[in-house]
Design a protein around this motif. Structure first.
Motif, PDB file in Angstrom:
ATOM      1  N   ILE A 122       0.843  -1.205   0.000  1.00  0.00           N
ATOM      2  CA  ILE A 122       0.000   0.000   0.000  1.00  0.00           C
ATOM      3  C   ILE A 122       0.870   1.244   0.000  1.00  0.00           C
ATOM      4  O   ILE A 122       0.618   2.209  -0.741  1.00  0.00           O
ATOM      5  CB  ILE A 122      -0.924  -0.010   1.246  1.00  0.00           C
ATOM      6  CG1 ILE A 122      -2.001  -1.079   1.080  1.00  0.00           C
ATOM      7  CG2 ILE A 122      -1.535   1.351   1.492  1.00  0.00           C
ATOM      8  CD1 ILE A 122      -2.881  -1.267   2.299  1.00  0.00           C
ATOM      9  N   LEU A 123       1.935   1.216   0.802  1.00  0.00           N
ATOM     10  CA  LEU A 123       2.828   2.360   0.873  1.00  0.00           C
ATOM     11  C   LEU A 123       3.497   2.609  -0.489  1.00  0.00           C
ATOM     12  O   LEU A 123       3.661   3.766  -0.909  1.00  0.00           O
ATOM     13  CB  LEU A 123       3.895   2.109   1.943  1.00  0.00           C
ATOM     14  CG  LEU A 123       4.513   3.341   2.568  1.00  0.00           C
ATOM     15  CD1 LEU A 123       3.450   4.213   3.198  1.00  0.00           C
ATOM     16  CD2 LEU A 123       5.548   2.949   3.605  1.00  0.00           C
ATOM     17  N   VAL A 124       3.888   1.517  -1.172  1.00  0.00           N
ATOM     18  CA  VAL A 124       4.490   1.659  -2.500  1.00  0.00           C
ATOM     19  C   VAL A 124       3.489   2.299  -3.458  1.00  0.00           C
ATOM     20  O   VAL A 124       3.816   3.230  -4.208  1.00  0.00           O
ATOM     21  CB  VAL A 124       4.954   0.277  -3.028  1.00  0.00           C
ATOM     22  CG1 VAL A 124       5.359   0.362  -4.490  1.00  0.00           C
ATOM     23  CG2 VAL A 124       6.097  -0.262  -2.176  1.00  0.00           C
ATOM     24  N   PHE A 131      10.222   5.134  -4.943  1.00  0.00           N
ATOM     25  CA  PHE A 131      10.101   4.855  -3.520  1.00  0.00           C
ATOM     26  C   PHE A 131      10.806   3.559  -3.154  1.00  0.00           C
ATOM     27  O   PHE A 131      11.537   3.478  -2.160  1.00  0.00           O
ATOM     28  CB  PHE A 131       8.627   4.769  -3.128  1.00  0.00           C
ATOM     29  CG  PHE A 131       8.401   4.430  -1.689  1.00  0.00           C
ATOM     30  CD1 PHE A 131       8.547   5.388  -0.702  1.00  0.00           C
ATOM     31  CD2 PHE A 131       8.070   3.139  -1.300  1.00  0.00           C
ATOM     32  CE1 PHE A 131       8.351   5.074   0.630  1.00  0.00           C
ATOM     33  CE2 PHE A 131       7.873   2.813   0.025  1.00  0.00           C
ATOM     34  CZ  PHE A 131       8.018   3.788   0.991  1.00  0.00           C
ATOM     35  N   ILE A 132      10.605   2.523  -3.993  1.00  0.00           N
ATOM     36  CA  ILE A 132      11.180   1.213  -3.679  1.00  0.00           C
ATOM     37  C   ILE A 132      12.699   1.283  -3.588  1.00  0.00           C
ATOM     38  O   ILE A 132      13.318   0.757  -2.656  1.00  0.00           O
ATOM     39  CB  ILE A 132      10.730   0.168  -4.719  1.00  0.00           C
ATOM     40  CG1 ILE A 132       9.262  -0.210  -4.467  1.00  0.00           C
ATOM     41  CG2 ILE A 132      11.612  -1.062  -4.668  1.00  0.00           C
ATOM     42  CD1 ILE A 132       8.688  -1.158  -5.469  1.00  0.00           C
ATOM     43  N   SER A 133      13.304   1.994  -4.529  1.00  0.00           N
ATOM     44  CA  SER A 133      14.768   2.023  -4.537  1.00  0.00           C
ATOM     45  C   SER A 133      15.343   2.781  -3.346  1.00  0.00           C
ATOM     46  O   SER A 133      16.511   2.626  -3.005  1.00  0.00           O
ATOM     47  CB  SER A 133      15.263   2.637  -5.845  1.00  0.00           C
ATOM     48  OG  SER A 133      14.824   3.974  -5.924  1.00  0.00           O
ATOM     49  N   SER A 134      14.521   3.613  -2.712  1.00  0.00           N
ATOM     50  CA  SER A 134      15.050   4.356  -1.560  1.00  0.00           C
ATOM     51  C   SER A 134      15.129   3.482  -0.311  1.00  0.00           C
ATOM     52  O   SER A 134      15.737   3.872   0.682  1.00  0.00           O
ATOM     53  CB  SER A 134      14.190   5.587  -1.285  1.00  0.00           C
ATOM     54  OG  SER A 134      12.909   5.191  -0.843  1.00  0.00           O
ATOM     55  N   GLY A 135      14.475   2.327  -0.347  1.00  0.00           N
ATOM     56  CA  GLY A 135      14.625   1.374   0.768  1.00  0.00           C
ATOM     57  C   GLY A 135      14.134   1.870   2.103  1.00  0.00           C
ATOM     58  O   GLY A 135      14.652   1.487   3.157  1.00  0.00           O
ATOM     59  N   VAL A 136      13.119   2.713   2.091  1.00  0.00           N
ATOM     60  CA  VAL A 136      12.585   3.246   3.347  1.00  0.00           C
ATOM     61  C   VAL A 136      12.129   2.117   4.264  1.00  0.00           C
ATOM     62  O   VAL A 136      11.457   1.190   3.825  1.00  0.00           O
ATOM     63  CB  VAL A 136      11.383   4.172   3.059  1.00  0.00           C
ATOM     64  CG1 VAL A 136      10.614   4.496   4.336  1.00  0.00           C
ATOM     65  CG2 VAL A 136      11.854   5.436   2.393  1.00  0.00           C
ATOM     66  N   CYS A 137      12.518   2.184   5.528  1.00  0.00           N
ATOM     67  CA  CYS A 137      11.927   1.338   6.566  1.00  0.00           C
ATOM     68  C   CYS A 137      12.446  -0.102   6.545  1.00  0.00           C
ATOM     69  O   CYS A 137      11.972  -0.930   7.298  1.00  0.00           O
ATOM     70  CB  CYS A 137      10.398   1.339   6.430  1.00  0.00           C
ATOM     71  SG  CYS A 137       9.516   0.985   7.938  1.00  0.00           S
ATOM     72  N   THR A 138      13.427  -0.387   5.685  1.00  0.00           N
ATOM     73  CA  THR A 138      14.037  -1.719   5.769  1.00  0.00           C
ATOM     74  C   THR A 138      14.930  -1.752   7.004  1.00  0.00           C
ATOM     75  O   THR A 138      15.461  -0.727   7.429  1.00  0.00           O
ATOM     76  CB  THR A 138      14.903  -2.016   4.532  1.00  0.00           C
ATOM     77  OG1 THR A 138      15.798  -0.924   4.339  1.00  0.00           O
ATOM     78  CG2 THR A 138      14.047  -2.182   3.304  1.00  0.00           C
ATOM     79  N   GLY A 210       8.008  -7.479   5.084  1.00  0.00           N
ATOM     80  CA  GLY A 210       7.343  -6.690   4.046  1.00  0.00           C
ATOM     81  C   GLY A 210       8.299  -5.768   3.301  1.00  0.00           C
ATOM     82  O   GLY A 210       8.467  -5.888   2.079  1.00  0.00           O
ATOM     83  N   PRO A 211       8.973  -4.862   4.019  1.00  0.00           N
ATOM     84  CA  PRO A 211       9.922  -3.974   3.335  1.00  0.00           C
ATOM     85  C   PRO A 211      11.022  -4.742   2.609  1.00  0.00           C
ATOM     86  O   PRO A 211      11.414  -4.354   1.491  1.00  0.00           O
ATOM     87  CB  PRO A 211      10.499  -3.142   4.496  1.00  0.00           C
ATOM     88  CG  PRO A 211       9.434  -3.153   5.542  1.00  0.00           C
ATOM     89  CD  PRO A 211       8.772  -4.496   5.428  1.00  0.00           C
TER      90      PRO A 211
ATOM     91  N   ARG D 144       4.807  16.180  -5.289  1.00  0.00           N
ATOM     92  CA  ARG D 144       5.190  14.982  -6.030  1.00  0.00           C
ATOM     93  C   ARG D 144       4.225  13.814  -5.813  1.00  0.00           C
ATOM     94  O   ARG D 144       4.404  12.745  -6.366  1.00  0.00           O
ATOM     95  CB  ARG D 144       6.623  14.569  -5.683  1.00  0.00           C
ATOM     96  CG  ARG D 144       6.857  14.222  -4.237  1.00  0.00           C
ATOM     97  CD  ARG D 144       8.353  14.252  -3.897  1.00  0.00           C
ATOM     98  NE  ARG D 144       8.564  14.170  -2.469  1.00  0.00           N
ATOM     99  CZ  ARG D 144       8.794  13.027  -1.809  1.00  0.00           C
ATOM    100  NH1 ARG D 144       8.848  11.881  -2.448  1.00  0.00           N
ATOM    101  NH2 ARG D 144       8.970  13.048  -0.507  1.00  0.00           N
ATOM    102  N   TYR D 145       3.182  14.027  -5.021  1.00  0.00           N
ATOM    103  CA  TYR D 145       2.160  12.993  -4.837  1.00  0.00           C
ATOM    104  C   TYR D 145       0.978  13.283  -5.753  1.00  0.00           C
ATOM    105  O   TYR D 145       0.522  14.425  -5.845  1.00  0.00           O
ATOM    106  CB  TYR D 145       1.694  12.958  -3.382  1.00  0.00           C
ATOM    107  CG  TYR D 145       2.680  12.260  -2.474  1.00  0.00           C
ATOM    108  CD1 TYR D 145       3.867  12.879  -2.113  1.00  0.00           C
ATOM    109  CD2 TYR D 145       2.451  10.965  -2.028  1.00  0.00           C
ATOM    110  CE1 TYR D 145       4.794  12.236  -1.308  1.00  0.00           C
ATOM    111  CE2 TYR D 145       3.375  10.319  -1.211  1.00  0.00           C
ATOM    112  CZ  TYR D 145       4.545  10.959  -0.864  1.00  0.00           C
ATOM    113  OH  TYR D 145       5.465  10.328  -0.084  1.00  0.00           O
TER     114      TYR D 145
END
Lengths: 267, 267, 267, 267
Positions: A122-124, A131-138, A210-211, D144-145
């Motif tokens: 959902i966040l993606v 967003f995915i490539s920034s690796g947020v929250c991993t 998930g992340p 950007r959203y």
């Protein structure tokens, strides 16, 4: 994080109401669905607090406090339905304690993993490209920490989380549950302030899954399964053997106020 | 920080259950062990919030809020077992009030010091080389404060901590204990926001001992024993003489819900 | 900030215990002394969170959160003794509501002013030279705000504070008081986040008096008396006339658990 | 944000007291007035935490924590009078659940919009010139959203808010309401930490309306009506159909302690 807060709070009425075992099967899916949605919201909202804005990392208080308060929200919203575990190792501790059956435990853990994957998905979907490539929250340990140190930190953090969960499950506290959701949330916030900058303060394999899956960040991922399960096992057995004194834990079976049927027989 | 929150909350049943004095000895070590583990977690997790990351000091909110929330966690997890003092001066106040015996008080204080040393040791083991020399989490006053001023600050902070502990021990509040862990944790956070930048907001000799021992930082260490004990003594006597009106404090003796035996007879 | 939290919580027993009016005089000074100490700690610890370190202003979260959590501490520690008003306008609202007598109200207000002066004096004594000239913790409006705007902000903030106090005094809430100290503390933190950067979020003439007296900062000081008293009067009457429905407020008279005597007959 | 916390807490007495339907009309305006004032204070104080000082944006923790704590304050102060919805979508969920009648629901929503407009107007009056053009506290998504992403974020945030509200309305929790105001406030703080930097974390059309009207910032304003109503509808129905098991919700009718009349018959 969890505690059958509200379930326990209902124990006075529970004794005089016969439990029909068919009901258990009917009600079961409701609790499992609650775990999916609770974990989904934990990941999508918790990780949302970590999104960098305009190239700057989110404020260092946002992640720990955000995750803690989202845990408070989830336990308050779903704790009386499923216990709001949202975490395979809490479910594992509940199985060790006999709070829930093996079969329901496995269903919970699968539900939590699915919830986490949907939650990050959902966040993606709700984020701009890249967003995915920034690796947020991993969750990955700081480079200067060895694998053993990272595992050790996860063990200590998760043991603490399971200690407080066990204390809230302890029958001695069954009438002191009104603010359980706040207590658990503040504990998660505190533990995240401690371990967050070092290992990401996983404490929860589903939260890490998930992340990791969406961003293909599998480096050190196994640490976030081994550490938490190790810490949870030690804490759950330690509390059960040393401080829990009743011969057999008899979980309270909650019922609706009108006494018509059990809400969620989780034994 | 402490409060026999859950113990007190059980007082209704306590009256009609005979206490076997042999049980006290059996149960005693469980409470002392709980003090070791609670203080160990307080130091290892609390001090973890103060670790500098990549050369930058941790965010100024991390220490005070982290310590406060870890205190909330510990009191919730271990308060019903040992009172979760985690602090020699709280134990000292409990002895003054007659909450616990001298012998158990001494055992608690030794347990807290051991817990603190183990706790910081865990942190050393879980950190990269060079951690000890960085002196994380040691308590020393700012240089521009005189020794008398530093002691004075510790006296005021600890007196406040002991006032709230006494208020929670006061029988008048015995039915208002559900969120004691949150109240104590937020108080520690508040006091740490006040005194943290000036003296480190020790308020707890055991908390100061562990880091001092591992890092050989003995400068001004005695301040963190004299100040807290002075503040605690004043506050405990002041409250007891002026605001506590029952002739003799009769601590509630908690029992298991099934009435089989006392959990921790701490008199 | 206040609420006779614990007092109210005891009302069941209160009805069947005769109050000896001589006791009132005896007990009175204990409540007044509690107000002195509570206000003293509020000012010395609250203002301590605002001290600049090494030339840098304290972190913007320290003041609001620190004051809020110190209020939580004070209400928990002294609320069952004196109500822990710590604020002339709360006492004024209590007088309007008939919670306390005029004579005790005046004694409280004097006690609060004395406590504030002592509290800031302690801070001066515990700080290096030059502390007074730095004017820490004095309340003055931002220059770009007119006097009317500053008064208006104080009116709104104090009205909010008095609304929640009245709600906690409302008999309808008498069984929901366990976490009153946390509720009041978080409210003060929230109001300080709002008004702190603009006017200092006084909301309390006594709190403004101590720092003003020691630092001779009398510019705009009257604003912090007129604004709060105006806001408190409006809120107390509004709540009393519109939402409080009992004909006459009958404050609960707390007693010791053993029923031997009243703790603080404050009518 | 809401919960009929105190109302529910009174249900024991409610059964044996006949409700005179004329009273409902009399009392109705008191609840509606409470909604006006609660929403007014939410906007004027909440938005005050977002005011930039000396050209710098307010600290990133001020807005989320400030709004959360002001919500805690408002629910504590007005929750027992009107439920302290302060939010059209909470009122909408209450109507879906049958907690309040359609007619009172419409009155509440109008009251909330008026309260928001007055609240921001107060802030304009209490601020220096140029305040309106700075657009403080208006809700607009990050550029950007996409619009769909912004709506999606508002849907998830509001669904979470309505889940916890429904959980607090659930009869199974009716005896666990003492700290509802804190739980709701911390939830709002958590959700604002998550969504605040992305969309402003509206979750409340009335909250968005006031600032939009005064500053003429209508860009994307419709998002803050569509998103929250969508999220609230989904969450309210989901909870009601899956987890709420009583055939018909029978809201508790609160009465004054003396039993003389109903406080607010909201059916």
């Amino acid at each position: 994080m969890s505690v059958n807060a509200h379930l326990v709070g209902q124990s006075e009425n529970a004794k005089d109401i016969p439990i029909k075992s068919e009901i258990w099967k009917t009600l079961n899916w409701r609790a499992v669905l609650a775990e999916v949605i609770a974990t989904m919201l934990l990941i999508s909202l918790g990780c949302m607090t970590c999104i960098p804005i305009d190239g700057f990392a989110s404020h260092p208080m946002y992640g720990p406090l955000g995750f803690g308060l989202i845990v408070t929200f989830n336990i308050q919203a779903f704790g009386h339905i499923s216990g709001a575990h949202m975490n395979p190792v809490i479910t594992w501790a509940a199985v060790i304690w006999g709070q829930i059956s093996w079969i329901l435990g496995i269903a919970y853990i699968i539900a939590q993993c699915i919830g986490s994957i949907i939650g990050y998905g959902i966040l993606v979907a709700l984020s701009p490209e890249g967003f995915i490539s920034s690796g947020v929250c991993t969750t990955t340990p700081l480079l200067r920490y060895s694998i053993y140190q990272a595992i050790g930190i996860e063990v200590v953090l998760t043991a603490a989380l399971v200690f407080i969960t066990c204390a809230l499950w302890d029958p001695v506290n069954k009438d002191l549950q009104e603010s359980s959701s706040i207590k658990c949330g503040l504990t998660v916030a505190g533990l995240s302030l401690a371990g967050g900058p070092l290992t990401g303060a996983g404490m929860n394999p589903a939260r890490s899954l998930g992340p990791a899956l969406w961003t293909f960040t599998w480096r050190s991922h196994w640490i976030y399964w081994v550490g938490p399960f190790l810490g949870a096992t030690v804490a759950a057995f330690l509390y059960k053997c040393i401080w829990l004194k009743v011969d057999k834990i008899k979980p309270d079976i909650p019922t609706w106020p009108d006494g018509s049927e059990g809400l969620a027989k989780i034994l």
